[in-house]
Scaffold this motif. Structure first.
Motif, PDB file in Angstrom:
ATOM      1  N   HIS A 159      15.846  31.703 -32.001  1.00 16.02           N
ATOM      2  CA  HIS A 159      14.834  30.867 -32.649  1.00 16.02           C
ATOM      3  C   HIS A 159      15.135  29.374 -32.513  1.00 16.02           C
ATOM      4  CE1 HIS A 159      12.785  34.315 -34.276  1.00 16.02           C
ATOM      5  NE2 HIS A 159      13.953  34.798 -34.707  1.00 16.02           N
ATOM      6  N   ALA A 160      16.383  29.017 -32.403  1.00 14.55           N
ATOM      7  CA  ALA A 160      16.746  27.600 -32.290  1.00 14.55           C
ATOM      8  C   ALA A 160      16.660  27.100 -30.851  1.00 14.55           C
ATOM      9  CB  ALA A 160      18.152  27.369 -32.832  1.00 14.55           C
ATOM     10  N   ASN A 161      17.004  27.942 -29.900  1.00 12.97           N
ATOM     11  CA  ASN A 161      17.079  27.488 -28.511  1.00 12.97           C
ATOM     12  C   ASN A 161      16.063  28.115 -27.568  1.00 12.97           C
ATOM     13  OD1 ASN A 161      18.656  29.853 -29.005  1.00 12.97           O
ATOM     14  ND2 ASN A 161      19.761  29.564 -27.087  1.00 12.97           N
ATOM     15  N   HIS A 162      15.350  29.146 -27.981  1.00  9.29           N
ATOM     16  CA  HIS A 162      14.274  29.768 -27.191  1.00  9.29           C
ATOM     17  C   HIS A 162      14.699  30.098 -25.761  1.00  9.29           C
ATOM     18  CE1 HIS A 162      11.622  28.833 -30.512  1.00  9.29           C
ATOM     19  NE2 HIS A 162      12.063  27.584 -30.467  1.00  9.29           N
ATOM     20  N   GLY A 163      15.923  30.596 -25.582  1.00  9.97           N
ATOM     21  CA  GLY A 163      16.388  31.011 -24.268  1.00  9.97           C
ATOM     22  C   GLY A 163      16.996  29.913 -23.423  1.00  9.97           C
ATOM     23  N   HIS A 164      17.204  28.748 -23.995  1.00  8.20           N
ATOM     24  CA  HIS A 164      17.805  27.635 -23.262  1.00  8.20           C
ATOM     25  C   HIS A 164      19.138  27.267 -23.906  1.00  8.20           C
ATOM     26  CE1 HIS A 164      14.085  26.997 -21.041  1.00  8.20           C
ATOM     27  NE2 HIS A 164      13.447  27.161 -22.187  1.00  8.20           N
ATOM     28  N   SER A 165      19.944  26.495 -23.187  1.00  5.59           N
ATOM     29  CA  SER A 165      21.208  26.025 -23.751  1.00  5.59           C
ATOM     30  C   SER A 165      21.602  24.714 -23.103  1.00  5.59           C
ATOM     31  CB  SER A 165      22.319  27.046 -23.537  1.00  5.59           C
ATOM     32  OG  SER A 165      22.659  27.111 -22.164  1.00  5.59           O
ATOM     33  N   CYS A 166      22.448  23.985 -23.801  1.00 10.35           N
ATOM     34  CA  CYS A 166      23.025  22.793 -23.197  1.00 10.35           C
ATOM     35  C   CYS A 166      24.248  23.229 -22.388  1.00 10.35           C
ATOM     36  CB  CYS A 166      23.415  21.771 -24.265  1.00 10.35           C
ATOM     37  SG  CYS A 166      24.791  22.268 -25.318  1.00 10.35           S
ATOM     38  N   VAL A 167      24.745  22.368 -21.530  1.00  5.78           N
ATOM     39  CA  VAL A 167      25.898  22.698 -20.696  1.00  5.78           C
ATOM     40  C   VAL A 167      27.130  22.965 -21.555  1.00  5.78           C
ATOM     41  CG1 VAL A 167      27.468  21.798 -18.933  1.00  5.78           C
ATOM     42  CG2 VAL A 167      25.029  21.423 -18.726  1.00  5.78           C
ATOM     43  N   LYS A 168      27.306  22.181 -22.605  1.00  4.04           N
ATOM     44  CA  LYS A 168      28.480  22.353 -23.472  1.00  4.04           C
ATOM     45  C   LYS A 168      28.462  23.721 -24.137  1.00  4.04           C
ATOM     46  CE  LYS A 168      28.659  17.454 -24.478  1.00  4.04           C
ATOM     47  NZ  LYS A 168      28.424  16.450 -25.511  1.00  4.04           N
ATOM     48  N   GLY A 169      27.335  24.122 -24.663  1.00  2.00           N
ATOM     49  CA  GLY A 169      27.229  25.414 -25.332  1.00  2.00           C
ATOM     50  C   GLY A 169      27.438  26.590 -24.402  1.00  2.00           C
ATOM     51  N   ARG A 170      26.959  26.462 -23.177  1.00  2.00           N
ATOM     52  CA  ARG A 170      27.062  27.576 -22.244  1.00  2.00           C
ATOM     53  C   ARG A 170      28.463  27.751 -21.683  1.00  2.00           C
ATOM     54  NH1 ARG A 170      23.461  29.240 -17.157  1.00  2.00           N
ATOM     55  NH2 ARG A 170      24.335  31.302 -16.922  1.00  2.00           N
ATOM     56  N   PHE A 171      29.181  26.649 -21.480  1.00  3.02           N
ATOM     57  CA  PHE A 171      30.471  26.750 -20.819  1.00  3.02           C
ATOM     58  C   PHE A 171      31.672  26.426 -21.701  1.00  3.02           C
ATOM     59  CE2 PHE A 171      27.404  26.101 -17.386  1.00  3.02           C
ATOM     60  CZ  PHE A 171      27.673  27.229 -16.638  1.00  3.02           C
ATOM     61  N   ALA A 172      31.462  26.094 -22.972  1.00  3.03           N
ATOM     62  CA  ALA A 172      32.582  25.759 -23.862  1.00  3.03           C
ATOM     63  C   ALA A 172      33.511  26.944 -24.091  1.00  3.03           C
ATOM     64  CB  ALA A 172      32.066  25.238 -25.197  1.00  3.03           C
ATOM     65  N   TRP A 173      33.026  28.167 -23.979  1.00  8.20           N
ATOM     66  CA  TRP A 173      33.868  29.354 -24.183  1.00  8.20           C
ATOM     67  C   TRP A 173      34.969  29.435 -23.134  1.00  8.20           C
ATOM     68  CZ3 TRP A 173      34.522  33.039 -20.429  1.00  8.20           C
ATOM     69  CH2 TRP A 173      33.628  33.006 -19.355  1.00  8.20           C
ATOM     70  N   ALA A 174      34.788  28.778 -22.003  1.00  7.80           N
ATOM     71  CA  ALA A 174      35.759  28.860 -20.913  1.00  7.80           C
ATOM     72  C   ALA A 174      36.855  27.806 -21.018  1.00  7.80           C
ATOM     73  CB  ALA A 174      35.044  28.722 -19.575  1.00  7.80           C
ATOM     74  N   THR A 175      36.935  27.081 -22.143  1.00  5.23           N
ATOM     75  CA  THR A 175      37.976  26.077 -22.336  1.00  5.23           C
ATOM     76  C   THR A 175      39.339  26.761 -22.302  1.00  5.23           C
ATOM     77  OG1 THR A 175      36.489  24.786 -23.718  1.00  5.23           O
ATOM     78  CG2 THR A 175      38.827  24.280 -23.889  1.00  5.23           C
ATOM     79  N   PRO A 176      40.266  26.219 -21.535  1.00 17.54           N
ATOM     80  CA  PRO A 176      41.590  26.861 -21.439  1.00 17.54           C
ATOM     81  C   PRO A 176      42.266  27.008 -22.795  1.00 17.54           C
ATOM     82  CG  PRO A 176      41.379  25.081 -19.849  1.00 17.54           C
ATOM     83  CD  PRO A 176      40.168  25.022 -20.735  1.00 17.54           C
ATOM     84  N   PRO A 177      42.920  28.137 -23.053  1.00 18.80           N
ATOM     85  CA  PRO A 177      43.572  28.350 -24.351  1.00 18.80           C
ATOM     86  C   PRO A 177      44.755  27.422 -24.585  1.00 18.80           C
ATOM     87  CG  PRO A 177      44.076  30.139 -22.853  1.00 18.80           C
ATOM     88  CD  PRO A 177      43.044  29.267 -22.165  1.00 18.80           C
ATOM     89  N   THR A 178      45.230  26.744 -23.540  1.00 19.54           N
ATOM     90  CA  THR A 178      46.363  25.837 -23.685  1.00 19.54           C
ATOM     91  C   THR A 178      45.928  24.438 -24.117  1.00 19.54           C
ATOM     92  OG1 THR A 178      46.229  25.285 -21.338  1.00 19.54           O
ATOM     93  CG2 THR A 178      47.755  27.045 -21.964  1.00 19.54           C
ATOM     94  N   ARG A 179      44.643  24.234 -24.305  1.00 22.83           N
ATOM     95  CA  ARG A 179      44.145  22.933 -24.707  1.00 22.83           C
ATOM     96  C   ARG A 179      44.706  22.575 -26.085  1.00 22.83           C
ATOM     97  NH1 ARG A 179      37.923  21.064 -25.623  1.00 22.83           N
ATOM     98  NH2 ARG A 179      38.425  18.973 -26.276  1.00 22.83           N
ATOM     99  N   THR A 180      45.133  21.346 -26.258  1.00 27.24           N
ATOM    100  CA  THR A 180      45.711  20.879 -27.515  1.00 27.24           C
ATOM    101  C   THR A 180      44.629  20.791 -28.581  1.00 27.24           C
ATOM    102  OG1 THR A 180      47.332  19.600 -26.290  1.00 27.24           O
ATOM    103  CG2 THR A 180      47.023  19.028 -28.609  1.00 27.24           C
ATOM    104  N   ALA A 181      44.879  21.401 -29.724  1.00 26.86           N
ATOM    105  CA  ALA A 181      43.905  21.401 -30.815  1.00 26.86           C
ATOM    106  C   ALA A 181      44.025  20.175 -31.700  1.00 26.86           C
ATOM    107  CB  ALA A 181      44.062  22.672 -31.655  1.00 26.86           C
TER     108      ALA A 181
END
Length: 73
Positions: free
Chosen positions: A47-69
């Motif tokens: 309902h919020a995105n109607h099948g679309h996404s921004c680049v950050k939302g689509r690819f943020a899951w692939a951030t390396p786990p070693t990234r400093t928090a």
């Protein structure tokens, strides 16, 4: 074909989830292989995105786990 699908293989199942990147609340379909996310696809019924996404939302899951928090002093 996305690099993640080439690297990890085809998804076995998918789970509908909400993007945590910002406060909009876009819906995504997390395509999974076991417990590993293979790729994130915008949910066409979201309902919020109607099948679309921004680049950050689509690819943020692939951030390396070693990234400093947290920043170093």
């Amino acid at each position: 074909m996305e690099k993640s699908v080439i690297q990890f293989g085809q998804a076995e199942h998918s789970v509908i989830t909400t993007c945590a990147y910002c406060g909009v609340g876009c819906s995504f379909r997390a395509e999974m292989q076991g417990n590993r996310v293979v790729r994130m696809v915008p949910d066409k019924n979201g309902h919020a995105n109607h099948g679309h996404s921004c680049v950050k939302g689509r690819f943020a899951w692939a951030t390396p786990p070693t990234r400093t928090a947290s920043p170093h002093p």
